[in-house]
Design a protein around this motif. Structure first.
Motif, PDB file in Angstrom:
ATOM      1  N   ILE A 103       0.859  -1.192   0.000  1.00 62.63           N
ATOM      2  CA  ILE A 103       0.000   0.000   0.000  1.00 62.63           C
ATOM      3  C   ILE A 103       0.889   1.234   0.000  1.00 62.63           C
ATOM      4  O   ILE A 103       1.818   1.356   0.797  1.00 62.63           O
ATOM      5  CB  ILE A 103      -0.925   0.019   1.229  1.00 62.63           C
ATOM      6  CG1 ILE A 103      -1.890  -1.174   1.201  1.00 62.63           C
ATOM      7  CG2 ILE A 103      -1.686   1.338   1.310  1.00 62.63           C
ATOM      8  CD1 ILE A 103      -2.865  -1.154   0.036  1.00 62.63           C
ATOM      9  N   GLY A 142     -13.073   3.039  -5.042  1.00 61.30           N
ATOM     10  CA  GLY A 142     -12.387   4.050  -4.252  1.00 61.30           C
ATOM     11  C   GLY A 142     -13.425   4.977  -3.654  1.00 61.30           C
ATOM     12  O   GLY A 142     -14.605   4.920  -4.014  1.00 61.30           O
ATOM     13  N   ARG A 165     -12.389  -1.204  -0.869  1.00 61.64           N
ATOM     14  CA  ARG A 165     -11.838  -1.290  -2.226  1.00 61.64           C
ATOM     15  C   ARG A 165     -11.463  -2.719  -2.571  1.00 61.64           C
ATOM     16  O   ARG A 165     -11.722  -3.192  -3.685  1.00 61.64           O
ATOM     17  CB  ARG A 165     -10.619  -0.378  -2.358  1.00 61.64           C
ATOM     18  CG  ARG A 165     -10.177  -0.191  -3.793  1.00 61.64           C
ATOM     19  CD  ARG A 165      -8.950   0.670  -3.909  1.00 61.64           C
ATOM     20  NE  ARG A 165      -7.758  -0.025  -3.449  1.00 61.64           N
ATOM     21  CZ  ARG A 165      -6.527   0.463  -3.564  1.00 61.64           C
ATOM     22  NH1 ARG A 165      -6.345   1.655  -4.083  1.00 61.64           N
ATOM     23  NH2 ARG A 165      -5.496  -0.220  -3.142  1.00 61.64           N
ATOM     24  N   LEU A 206      -9.888   1.070   2.412  1.00 64.22           N
ATOM     25  CA  LEU A 206      -9.035   0.102   1.703  1.00 64.22           C
ATOM     26  C   LEU A 206      -9.678  -1.274   1.667  1.00 64.22           C
ATOM     27  O   LEU A 206      -9.605  -1.988   0.659  1.00 64.22           O
ATOM     28  CB  LEU A 206      -7.658   0.038   2.369  1.00 64.22           C
ATOM     29  CG  LEU A 206      -6.729   1.227   2.119  1.00 64.22           C
ATOM     30  CD1 LEU A 206      -5.481   1.116   2.986  1.00 64.22           C
ATOM     31  CD2 LEU A 206      -6.335   1.309   0.637  1.00 64.22           C
ATOM     32  N   ILE A 242      -8.842   5.491  -6.101  1.00 63.13           N
ATOM     33  CA  ILE A 242      -8.063   6.128  -5.044  1.00 63.13           C
ATOM     34  C   ILE A 242      -8.905   6.297  -3.775  1.00 63.13           C
ATOM     35  O   ILE A 242     -10.113   6.542  -3.848  1.00 63.13           O
ATOM     36  CB  ILE A 242      -7.527   7.510  -5.506  1.00 63.13           C
ATOM     37  CG1 ILE A 242      -6.380   8.006  -4.615  1.00 63.13           C
ATOM     38  CG2 ILE A 242      -8.642   8.545  -5.538  1.00 63.13           C
ATOM     39  CD1 ILE A 242      -5.074   7.351  -4.876  1.00 63.13           C
ATOM     40  N   ARG A 262      -6.359   7.937 -10.885  1.00 66.43           N
ATOM     41  CA  ARG A 262      -6.463   6.668 -10.170  1.00 66.43           C
ATOM     42  C   ARG A 262      -7.911   6.514  -9.703  1.00 66.43           C
ATOM     43  O   ARG A 262      -8.283   6.952  -8.618  1.00 66.43           O
ATOM     44  CB  ARG A 262      -5.493   6.653  -8.973  1.00 66.43           C
ATOM     45  CG  ARG A 262      -5.506   5.354  -8.154  1.00 66.43           C
ATOM     46  CD  ARG A 262      -4.839   4.217  -8.898  1.00 66.43           C
ATOM     47  NE  ARG A 262      -5.076   2.953  -8.226  1.00 66.43           N
ATOM     48  CZ  ARG A 262      -4.175   2.309  -7.467  1.00 66.43           C
ATOM     49  NH1 ARG A 262      -2.961   2.829  -7.290  1.00 66.43           N
ATOM     50  NH2 ARG A 262      -4.463   1.168  -6.912  1.00 66.43           N
ATOM     51  N   CYS A 281      -0.184   5.434  -6.332  1.00 65.61           N
ATOM     52  CA  CYS A 281      -0.555   5.401  -4.911  1.00 65.61           C
ATOM     53  C   CYS A 281      -1.956   4.836  -4.715  1.00 65.61           C
ATOM     54  O   CYS A 281      -2.796   4.875  -5.611  1.00 65.61           O
ATOM     55  CB  CYS A 281      -0.481   6.807  -4.305  1.00 65.61           C
ATOM     56  SG  CYS A 281       1.189   7.493  -4.268  1.00 65.61           S
ATOM     57  N   ASP A 282      -2.193   4.350  -3.510  1.00 63.06           N
ATOM     58  CA  ASP A 282      -3.502   3.817  -3.136  1.00 63.06           C
ATOM     59  C   ASP A 282      -4.311   4.818  -2.320  1.00 63.06           C
ATOM     60  O   ASP A 282      -5.546   4.785  -2.329  1.00 63.06           O
ATOM     61  CB  ASP A 282      -3.322   2.544  -2.302  1.00 63.06           C
ATOM     62  CG  ASP A 282      -2.502   1.495  -3.019  1.00 63.06           C
ATOM     63  OD1 ASP A 282      -3.081   0.799  -3.873  1.00 63.06           O
ATOM     64  OD2 ASP A 282      -1.288   1.384  -2.743  1.00 63.06           O
TER      65      ASP A 282
END
Length: 398
Positions: free
Chosen positions: A15, A204, A198, A195, A128, A125, A99-100
């Motif tokens: 992550i 996201g 997701r 998270l 995200i 993203r 990036c997450d």
């Protein structure tokens, strides 16, 4: 904590977090993620870095850094970039594509004006997790008024300060940044939940946490009693420890210090003290009288004598200690919570580690708190070509 030789995976390994936060609300939250294995990239101002780097404690810094900064920024890498410089936005969006999570705790609207809002990151993203921390929320009346959202102000606004102390005392602040810490822990929980969502649902989302609502939430039991029982609690003149609890709850002076006595049956209290002292008294209606009588009795014996007697009778009691005494015990006991980290200036720092124990994915001390922009080139070179990096440098962005 594990050793370097331990190669078990970290809980959040893989992550990556783009961290625009400062002070405590954001950095304490992202350090939790970093401790659990996330690659946290801290975005700072060139040269001077994050605001809290210069926050002095008792007029002192630790080799040029604030004691607060080094306490909340281990296991992170630092990129120093001017958010308003030409090319900075585009570089950060390229980085965000890898990036997450994005985390920020600027005042509401700041990131949007910089072109770094939720929709901007979602464009590069789509899944995200974009987390905003603030003092009052993103769309509340106080946010619209641009009110400053700082820990002491939130303690005042929520009723926390007015609940603390005895009736004769002024409203009393907690001995640490209680609202900031509460907000940070809530922020970390929100990110972890997003998270997981997701991973489970492929989506996201935006996460919002603010100091005011997080602090109101931890007052849930008191507020529930107040609103549902119709009682407006007031602080005890005698100093019962909390406005909504009965005697003997409170702190008492002993012959050589202080002792805390929490909830306890009044009959058991009578057994430990003189039976006649509180006989026939109601722990709520007579709570001030009981507290005053116990206050008069406890200075006759030493703390340890009282402690042994109270514990033997089944009362909940503990000695009142200083932070130094508590920390010295952790050091003596070789607690895993105490970690030593080499500062960039060469000094060995003694810090408190992550309080979460995971049997299969334990946390690790990987990186010391970074110097300003220490990892800028390494991180940006992975997403920008040489010409783009050179352009940023020429523009004075780095």
């Amino acid at each position: 904590m594990t050793t370097d030789a331990d190669h078990r995976p970290a809980a959040l390994e893989g992550i990556r977090v783009l961290d625009f936060t400062q002070m405590m609300l954001g950095p304490f939250a992202t350090q939790i993620l970093a401790d659990l294995g996330a690659d946290v990239i801290k975005i700072e101002r060139p040269v001077v870095g994050e605001w809290e780097r210069s926050l002095e404690f008792a007029g002192e810094l630790v080799d040029g850094d604030s004691a607060a900064f080094v306490a909340m920024n281990r296991n992170k890498r630092s990129v120093a970039i001017d958010l308003k410089a030409a090319g900075a936005r585009e570089a950060l969006l390229k980085l965000a594509a890898t990036c997450d999570v994005v985390v920020e705790n600027f005042r509401p609207g700041v990131m949007d004006r910089l072109g770094l809002g939720y929709d901007d990151f979602r464009a590069v993203r789509p899944d995200i997790v974009y987390c905003s921390g603030s003092g009052w929320g993103q769309r509340t009346k106080y946010a619209a008024m641009n009110r400053p959202g700082q820990d002491l102000l939130i303690q005042a606004a929520t009723g926390l300060a007015a609940n603390t102390g005895s009736a004769a005392d002024p409203p009393t602040a907690a001995g640490t940044s209680m609202c900031d810490a509460t907000g940070a822990l809530t922020l970390a929980n929100g990110i972890l939940a997003a998270l997981l969502a997701r991973a489970r649902h492929g989506i996201g989302q935006r996460v919002e946490v603010d100091l005011f609502h997080a602090t109101m939430a931890i007052l849930c039991q008191e507020i529930s009693a107040m609103t549902n029982l119709g009682i407006d609690f007031s602080r005890s003149p005698a100093g019962v420890g909390q406005p909504w609890l009965s005697a003997p709850f409170g702190i008492y002076r002993t012959a050589d210090g202080w002792i805390a006595l929490a909830m306890g049956d009044i009959g058991v209290v009578a057994e430990v003290f003189d039976d006649r002292l509180v006989a026939g008294m109601d722990p709520w209606l007579d709570r001030d009288a009981i507290k005053q009588r116990l206050d008069a009795a406890t200075p006759t014996r030493a703390t340890d004598d009282w402690l042994q007697a109270m514990l033997a009778a089944g009362l909940w009691a503990a000695p009142v200690r200083t932070m130094k005494q508590a920390m010295d015990e952790l050091i003596t006991d070789e607690s895993d919570l105490v970690v030593e980290v080499e500062h960039a200036g060469g000094r060995t720092l003694r810090l408190l580690g992550c309080p979460i124990t995971l049997s299969e994915t334990p946390w690790r001390q990987r990186l010391r708190p970074p110097t300003v922009g220490e990892h800028t080139h390494d991180i940006l070179a992975a997403v920008l070509d040489d010409a783009e990096l050179t352009a940023l440098q020429k523009a004075g962005a780095l």
